[in-house]
Design an enzyme around this catalytic site. Structure first.
Site, mmCIF file in Angstrom:
data_model
loop_
_atom_site.group_PDB
_atom_site.id
_atom_site.type_symbol
_atom_site.label_atom_id
_atom_site.label_comp_id
_atom_site.label_asym_id
_atom_site.label_seq_id
_atom_site.Cartn_x
_atom_site.Cartn_y
_atom_site.Cartn_z
ATOM 1 N N ARG A 136 2.068 -10.798 10.365
ATOM 2 C CA ARG A 136 3.407 -10.200 10.492
ATOM 3 C C ARG A 136 4.481 -11.173 10.009
ATOM 4 O O ARG A 136 5.628 -10.792 9.784
ATOM 5 C CB ARG A 136 3.731 -9.844 11.949
ATOM 6 C CG ARG A 136 2.837 -8.832 12.651
ATOM 7 C CD ARG A 136 2.635 -7.567 11.858
ATOM 8 N NE ARG A 136 1.432 -7.661 11.067
ATOM 9 C CZ ARG A 136 1.169 -6.908 10.001
ATOM 10 N NH1 ARG A 136 2.049 -6.003 9.605
ATOM 11 N NH2 ARG A 136 0.044 -7.033 9.337
ATOM 12 N N GLN B 36 -7.479 -4.623 9.565
ATOM 13 C CA GLN B 36 -6.410 -4.240 10.487
ATOM 14 C C GLN B 36 -6.805 -3.029 11.338
ATOM 15 O O GLN B 36 -5.944 -2.288 11.809
ATOM 16 C CB GLN B 36 -5.119 -3.965 9.714
ATOM 17 C CG GLN B 36 -4.591 -5.188 8.976
ATOM 18 C CD GLN B 36 -3.250 -4.940 8.309
ATOM 19 O OE1 GLN B 36 -2.245 -4.708 8.962
ATOM 20 N NE2 GLN B 36 -3.234 -4.985 6.981
ATOM 21 N N ASP C 220 -3.633 7.894 4.362
ATOM 22 C CA ASP C 220 -3.112 6.560 4.658
ATOM 23 C C ASP C 220 -3.777 6.024 5.927
ATOM 24 O O ASP C 220 -4.201 6.793 6.791
ATOM 25 C CB ASP C 220 -1.592 6.647 4.858
ATOM 26 C CG ASP C 220 -0.929 5.280 4.893
ATOM 27 O OD1 ASP C 220 -1.576 4.282 4.518
ATOM 28 O OD2 ASP C 220 0.249 5.216 5.303
ATOM 29 N N GLU C 221 -3.872 4.713 6.052
ATOM 30 C CA GLU C 221 -4.427 4.049 7.250
ATOM 31 C C GLU C 221 -5.789 4.639 7.638
ATOM 32 O O GLU C 221 -6.055 4.977 8.790
ATOM 33 C CB GLU C 221 -3.450 4.179 8.445
ATOM 34 C CG GLU C 221 -2.060 3.646 8.183
ATOM 35 C CD GLU C 221 -1.978 2.128 8.157
ATOM 36 O OE1 GLU C 221 -3.038 1.471 8.143
ATOM 37 O OE2 GLU C 221 -0.860 1.585 8.141
ATOM 38 N N LYS D 224 0.820 -1.218 0.000
ATOM 39 C CA LYS D 224 0.000 0.000 0.000
ATOM 40 C C LYS D 224 0.855 1.269 0.000
ATOM 41 O O LYS D 224 0.489 2.264 -0.640
ATOM 42 C CB LYS D 224 -0.960 0.011 1.192
ATOM 43 C CG LYS D 224 -0.318 0.279 2.533
ATOM 44 C CD LYS D 224 -1.351 0.410 3.631
ATOM 45 C CE LYS D 224 -0.704 0.654 4.966
ATOM 46 N NZ LYS D 224 0.064 1.896 5.050
ATOM 47 N N THR D 225 1.980 1.247 0.695
ATOM 48 C CA THR D 225 2.834 2.439 0.736
ATOM 49 C C THR D 225 3.369 2.751 -0.655
ATOM 50 O O THR D 225 3.441 3.913 -1.066
ATOM 51 C CB THR D 225 4.008 2.228 1.715
ATOM 52 O OG1 THR D 225 3.479 1.901 3.000
ATOM 53 C CG2 THR D 225 4.854 3.478 1.828
#
Length: 764
Positions: free
Chosen positions: A614, A256, A225-226, A33-34
């Protein structure tokens, strides 16, 4: 096609080049995503959009810095530096500085951090002559912060029946008045706190439509973002700014969303389609981080949540190992199992220490793993927190213990002489230190001979000092007769520490309570082990062991190449080759405090999803059948979340699924008891009282592990122990009642145990 677009998969490319209108980018774990956000901004710039027309909001300065650096490599640093890119707070502080006078603030207003805010609130509470035990600064600040994030001003707070009722119920009915005075003082001083930066931006846009219009015209493209982590205050600002051009792109993953306790609202991302009916959705579903087995297992976990945006995350990496599940007899054996497995993987596959992470639900769980790593001489670091024995509340209680056995310990004495507050302030402390220095005595010696120092202190201060001396002497009187656990339980209660800690119900205070409870659990474990092994179990012996652990220099080696220990909340956004998710038990994970609502359980399941995703190569889950709580060994059940994982993607350590009574798919969660495991308060009484159990009784407590006598135990016999698990007797020495068994346990190694206390069960 632009060269940089060739680095993206088709779904990523589409999200990058679709720049007009409203876009919702649902980015699965490890899906890049970044990179999409970065390239989207770079693409706009290469299409001729002026950098100052782009607003990009992130949640961390680190994320903003990394994105800006990446963009600079594509379009050049001179262009990238003019972007409006940063955290919500930094961007809106910048706007407020330009417009501050419209709100009556100077453009040079200062920004309070948390400590500044607490200091001002402490002064206000004192000025109002309120009981600072009831109006704890942290709790009051939490209430004010929550109100600001919901855009509730002091005047609105006083009219809010729900908030006022909650305050009355918690004996803090004057929070609204403290809030009013706090805001008045901040305004008078030309100060804003972090929450004010958002609240005042909303007020600015509400009360000055011409200012809102100015920034609506200015920001042609908005990216967030987020987005699943935004609160109501942030949501309203974004919505208002996007009204003019309608070019808004939000990136996030509802799976998330794990920060509701900070005010984050998952509804912001779930309801995006309602806010922007003409939106386009882009799903980034290829996971570049994890093996296929890990991704598929994670998908099966999150599929159980009803509130979600459906997506089919996949991986094209190797199939990989199945998720291994370890069933430990106790929390103590769990520590041995995890560290032994870690050691084996490191040697077998040539991993570095930094390739391993141990993730837990609460900070208090770190103690067992820290101690196992230290004993194994393995370097580690606590991410986003302090090592267990460095946490304030732990150091406070240990300081009481040190003074109990050695009143001349001046540093420990200074730490606790006025904690909890008993009216012995800095002036008194300075006088005591001065008198001690002048007379060549310790501060304690000065205090126990106050008659000779009457000129130093007035009668009120003398009474307070005498009371403190009496308290410590009372503890010391029982030091030689009591076990470490019994004595420290008494110290924690009689000192007032537990009352002080349990009065506050903020998340930070609950974590402190859990740490104290875990320290007491560790002392009970020490006491029981010493009884079984025939060793000394007094406080002196426990403190000696702690000193040996804490004195080891864990920071001497390369600070990067260490095993990472952290809470799952802290792990979001990170990745490791090998991940251990520990303590996956009902009442601990999911936490007891979330079981009252479906919404709470779904957030805990999202947290479990975050933990599993993770992992790059190996994900390992462990749970214990028994765990110390409130000084006793209590039975635990595996978490419902283990049952959520499709059996196709998991395997059980040892290969025998039947070893686990509640098999996956059949872990039907039973009704939770009123105070089941994981509760942040003792089960016996509300507040802070602990049930005192004789440690000798606890060690010899009848159970299914009551074992036999020296007559039917002999070398070569396989046995089970309630804390150390399975093992084989190496030898039996001595006669009853002092007979000792040397046992080699599969995970805990070699132990020497007194048979009368050992609770061994013969196998087969």
């Amino acid at each position: 096609m632009q060269k940089y677009l060739e680095q993206l998969n088709p779904a990523q490319q589409e999200a990058v080049v679709t720049t007009e209108g409203q876009s919702l980018v649902i980015a699965g774990a490890g899906s890049g995503k970044t990179r999409v956000l970065t390239f989207r901004i770079a693409h706009l710039l290469t299409q001729g959009v002026a950098p100052h027309r782009i607003l990009s909001l992130t949640f961390t300065n680190k994320a903003a810095k990394e994105m800006k650096e990446r963009i600079a490599t594509i379009v050049g640093g001179d262009v990238a530096k003019n972007l409006w890119m940063g955290t919500f707070h930094s961007i809106f502080a910048r706007i407020l500085r330009s417009e501050a006078e419209k709100l009556g603030y100077p453009s040079s207003f200062t920004i309070y951090d948390t400590q500044d805010s607490k200091s001002l609130l402490k002064s206000i509470i004192k000025e109002m002559k309120l009981n600072d035990k009831e109006y704890k600064v942290g709790a009051v600040l939490g209430r004010i912060s929550a109100a600001k994030n919901d855009l509730v001003t002091p005047a609105a707070y006083a009219r809010d029946q729900h908030r006022m009722s909650e305050d009355q119920a918690s004996r803090k009915g004057l929070v609204y008045e403290i809030y009013t005075r706090y805001m008045r003082q901040c305004y008078k001083s030309g100060v804003m706190d972090f929450d004010d930066l958002l609240l005042n931006t909303n007020i600015l846009f509400r009360d000055h439509p011409e200012v809102l219009q100015k920034y609506q015209n200015w920001f042609q493209y908005i990216m967030v973002d987020e987005y699943q982590d935004t609160n109501y205050s942030q949501y309203i600002i974004i919505k208002k700014l996007a009204e003019k051009h309608g070019n808004i792109c939000v990136v996030g993953d509802d799976a998330q969303s794990i920060y509701s306790f900070r005010g984050a609202k998952i509804e912001n991302i779930l309801n995006f389609r309602n806010d922007y009916p003409d939106y386009k959705m882009f799903k980034l579903e290829q996971n570049y981080r994890s093996t296929q087995n890990i991704v598929n297992a994670a998908n099966s976990i999150i599929a159980k949540n009803s509130k979600q945006i459906k997506k089919d995350v996949f991986s094209e990496k190797d199939t990989g190992n199945k998720i291994k599940i370890h069933n430990a007899y106790s929390d103590i054996e769990e520590g041995y199992i995890v560290i032994n497995d870690l050691k084996e993987k490191k040697l077998k596959h040539n991993y570095d220490y930094q390739d391993f992470a141990i993730l837990y639900r609460t900070n208090a769980q770190s103690r067992i793993f820290e101690e196992a790593l230290r004993k194994g001489n393995m370097p580690y670091k606590i991410y986003g927190g302090l090592s267990f024995y460095q946490r304030k509340e732990v150091k406070d209680l240990l300081a009481y213990c040190r003074v109990t056995i050695n009143p001349a310990d001046q540093e420990a004495l200074k730490r606790i002489i006025n904690y909890p507050a008993r009216g012995i302030g800095k002036t008194t402390l300075d006088k005591l230190e001065g008198a001690a220095s002048a007379s060549g005595k310790s501060m304690w010696e000065v205090m126990i001979s106050l008659e000779g120092t009457a000129k130093l202190f007035n009668s009120g201060t003398q009474r307070k000092l005498n009371s403190f001396v009496g308290l410590i002497n009372g503890f010391a009187a029982g030091a030689s007769q009591q076990t470490a656990f019994d004595l420290v339980t008494e110290i924690a209660t009689q000192s007032g520490m537990m009352k002080d800690l349990y009065h506050d119900r903020t998340p930070e205070a609950v974590a402190r309570q859990e740490n104290i409870q875990e320290l007491l659990n560790g002392i009970q474990e020490f006491t029981n082990n010493q009884i079984e092994e025939g060793g000394e179990n007094g406080l002196v012996n426990f403190l000696e062991g702690v000193s040996l652990l804490t004195d080891q220099d864990n920071e001497g080696e390369d600070d990067i190449n260490k095993v990472t220990l952290m809470t799952i909340h802290s792990s979001k956004g990170l990745e490791f080759k090998n991940v251990y998710v520990v303590g996956v038990e009902e009442g601990l994970f999911p936490s007891t405090m979330t079981l009252d609502s479906e919404q709470g359980v779904e957030e805990e399941r999202r947290l479990f999803y975050v933990a599993v995703t993770r992992a790059e190569d190996n994900a390992t889950i462990s749970f214990a059948r028994t765990r110390y709580k409130y000084g006793e060994s209590a039975f635990c059940r595996p978490s419902r979340f283990i049952a959520d994982i499709n059996e196709e993607f998991i395997e059980f350590a040892g290969g025998d699924q039947a070893k686990i009574q509640d098999k996956p798919g059949r872990f039907a969660p039973k009704p939770t008891q009123k105070r089941s495991f994981g509760s942040s308060q003792p089960a016996q009484k509300p507040g802070y009282n602990f049930k005192k159990v004789s440690s000798e009784q606890a060690a010899a407590k009848p159970s299914s592990f009551s074992g036999g006598t020296a007559g039917n135990l002999k070398a070569g016999v396989s046995v089970e122990h309630i804390r150390f698990g399975k093992g084989k007797i190496v030898s039996i020495d001595g006669q009853m009642p002092n007979a000792k068994a040397t046992v080699h346990f599969d995970n805990a190694g070699v132990k020497q145990l007194l048979l009368k206390f050992a609770k061994l069960k013969i196998l087969g």
